[in-house]
Each structure stands twice: as C-alpha cells, then as structure tokens.
Design a protein around this motif. Structure first.
Motif, mmCIF file in Angstrom:
data_model
loop_
_atom_site.group_PDB
_atom_site.id
_atom_site.type_symbol
_atom_site.label_atom_id
_atom_site.label_comp_id
_atom_site.label_asym_id
_atom_site.label_seq_id
_atom_site.Cartn_x
_atom_site.Cartn_y
_atom_site.Cartn_z
ATOM 1 N N ALA A 129 -78.176 10.178 -0.967
ATOM 2 C CA ALA A 129 -78.767 10.640 0.399
ATOM 3 C C ALA A 129 -77.690 10.798 1.384
ATOM 4 N N GLU A 130 -76.585 9.894 1.262
ATOM 5 C CA GLU A 130 -75.483 10.029 2.233
ATOM 6 C C GLU A 130 -74.768 11.209 1.748
ATOM 7 N N GLU A 131 -74.284 11.398 0.620
ATOM 8 C CA GLU A 131 -73.602 12.595 -0.001
ATOM 9 C C GLU A 131 -74.395 13.970 0.693
ATOM 10 N N VAL A 132 -75.380 14.063 0.213
ATOM 11 C CA VAL A 132 -76.408 15.319 0.419
ATOM 12 C C VAL A 132 -76.372 15.308 2.060
ATOM 13 N N CYS A 133 -76.471 14.425 2.813
ATOM 14 C CA CYS A 133 -76.762 14.707 4.288
ATOM 15 C C CYS A 133 -75.306 15.149 4.877
ATOM 16 N N LYS A 134 -74.343 14.605 4.274
ATOM 17 C CA LYS A 134 -73.003 14.852 4.800
ATOM 18 C C LYS A 134 -72.689 16.553 4.271
ATOM 19 N N GLU A 135 -73.083 16.748 3.161
ATOM 20 C CA GLU A 135 -72.924 18.300 2.871
ATOM 21 C C GLU A 135 -73.856 19.149 3.804
ATOM 22 N N TRP A 136 -75.062 18.778 3.988
ATOM 23 C CA TRP A 136 -75.799 19.515 4.886
ATOM 24 C C TRP A 136 -75.109 19.533 6.395
ATOM 25 N N LEU A 137 -74.749 18.423 6.812
ATOM 26 C CA LEU A 137 -74.081 18.290 8.173
ATOM 27 C C LEU A 137 -72.641 19.327 8.141
ATOM 28 N N ARG A 138 -72.090 19.179 7.016
ATOM 29 C CA ARG A 138 -70.946 19.975 7.317
ATOM 30 C C ARG A 138 -71.248 21.541 7.188
ATOM 31 N N GLN A 139 -72.153 21.963 6.345
ATOM 32 C CA GLN A 139 -72.771 23.390 6.241
ATOM 33 C C GLN A 139 -73.383 23.789 7.421
ATOM 34 N N TYR A 140 -74.000 22.681 8.485
ATOM 35 C CA TYR A 140 -74.838 23.213 9.412
ATOM 36 C C TYR A 140 -73.651 23.399 10.547
ATOM 37 N N GLN A 141 -72.818 22.491 10.727
ATOM 38 C CA GLN A 141 -71.848 22.854 11.498
ATOM 39 C C GLN A 141 -70.948 24.292 11.221
ATOM 40 N N ARG A 142 -70.725 24.503 10.060
ATOM 41 C CA ARG A 142 -69.975 25.686 9.579
ATOM 42 C C ARG A 142 -70.760 27.067 10.205
ATOM 43 N N TYR A 143 -72.485 26.781 10.113
ATOM 44 C CA TYR A 143 -72.937 28.049 10.584
ATOM 45 C C TYR A 143 -73.062 28.070 12.100
ATOM 46 N N LYS A 144 -73.147 26.780 12.679
ATOM 47 C CA LYS A 144 -73.286 26.890 14.134
ATOM 48 C C LYS A 144 -71.731 27.507 14.564
ATOM 49 N N ARG A 145 -70.480 27.047 13.882
ATOM 50 C CA ARG A 145 -69.414 27.720 14.304
ATOM 51 C C ARG A 145 -69.544 29.355 14.148
ATOM 52 N N LEU A 146 -69.828 29.745 13.150
ATOM 53 C CA LEU A 146 -70.083 31.255 12.746
ATOM 54 C C LEU A 146 -70.817 31.956 13.607
ATOM 55 N N THR A 147 -71.996 31.461 13.934
ATOM 56 C CA THR A 147 -72.758 31.877 14.844
ATOM 57 C C THR A 147 -72.316 32.001 16.331
ATOM 58 N N SER A 148 -71.515 30.945 16.774
ATOM 59 C CA SER A 148 -70.836 30.891 17.946
ATOM 60 C C SER A 148 -69.767 31.964 18.113
ATOM 61 N N ASN A 149 -69.050 32.229 17.034
ATOM 62 C CA ASN A 149 -67.813 33.242 17.024
ATOM 63 C C ASN A 149 -68.474 34.559 16.931
ATOM 64 N N PHE A 150 -69.543 34.771 16.187
ATOM 65 C CA PHE A 150 -70.180 36.186 16.381
ATOM 66 C C PHE A 150 -70.641 36.345 17.592
ATOM 67 N N ARG A 151 -71.290 35.588 18.465
ATOM 68 C CA ARG A 151 -71.837 35.719 19.803
ATOM 69 C C ARG A 151 -70.660 36.052 20.475
ATOM 70 N N GLU A 152 -69.675 35.283 20.484
ATOM 71 C CA GLU A 152 -68.280 35.679 21.293
ATOM 72 C C GLU A 152 -67.763 37.208 20.932
ATOM 73 N N TYR A 153 -67.840 37.450 19.789
ATOM 74 C CA TYR A 153 -67.235 38.710 19.261
ATOM 75 C C TYR A 153 -68.114 39.978 19.895
ATOM 76 N N LYS A 154 -69.297 39.522 19.814
ATOM 77 C CA LYS A 154 -70.191 40.728 20.426
ATOM 78 C C LYS A 154 -70.319 41.022 21.630
ATOM 79 N N ARG A 155 -69.431 40.070 22.530
ATOM 80 C CA ARG A 155 -69.149 40.259 24.117
ATOM 81 C C ARG A 155 -68.280 41.217 24.408
ATOM 82 N N PHE A 156 -67.221 41.226 23.476
ATOM 83 C CA PHE A 156 -65.927 42.063 23.491
ATOM 84 C C PHE A 156 -66.651 43.563 23.091
#
Length: 75
Positions: free
Chosen positions: A48-75
């Motif tokens: 459970a700990e391993e899987v939840c850590k993996e999920w968190l890492r991937q979720y944070q990656r997704y959030k960074r990518l979507t945030s970067n994409f939104r920033e890119y669209k502004r320019f």
C-alpha cells in the motif's frame, strides 16, 4: 466498512495515474476494507505504501505538466 464502490473508486484513481492494474486492484481492496494498519500484514502495508507513493509521484507529475501547459497557452 467495505464498499465495492470505494474499491472501484480507489482502483480507478490509482490506474488513472499510472499504477499497474493488478497492484492497484490489491491496494484498492486493502483501502476499501478500512482495516486498521495494526491488522494488516507487513506485506500489505508495504504494498500500500509503495503504490500510494507511486500514485502521488505520478499525480504531482500530472499537475506540473498541466500547469506548464496552461502557462504555455498564455503566451
């Protein structure tokens, strides 16, 4: 209290962010059971700990990518 809906929700969320389907299914079952940590085996806790850590890492990656994409669209 175990709930099939809870298990399906956890499984969907884990798989959605890149966790292996079978590992996600096992952890979703553990999480949905609501069993206290004291009653889980060491192997179940570790999984459970391993899987939840993996999920968190991937979720944070997704959030960074979507945030970067939104920033890119502004320019």
């Amino acid at each position: 209290m175990y709930s099939k809906e809870k298990e399906e929700f956890f499984h969907t969320e884990l798989v959605k962010y890149g966790v292996d389907y079978h590992r996600a299914a096992k952890v979703a079952q553990i999480l949905a059971s609501g069993t206290p940590d004291e009653l889980l085996s060491e192997k179940e806790i570790q999984l459970a700990e391993e899987v939840c850590k993996e999920w968190l890492r991937q979720y944070q990656r997704y959030k960074r990518l979507t945030s970067n994409f939104r920033e890119y669209k502004r320019f």
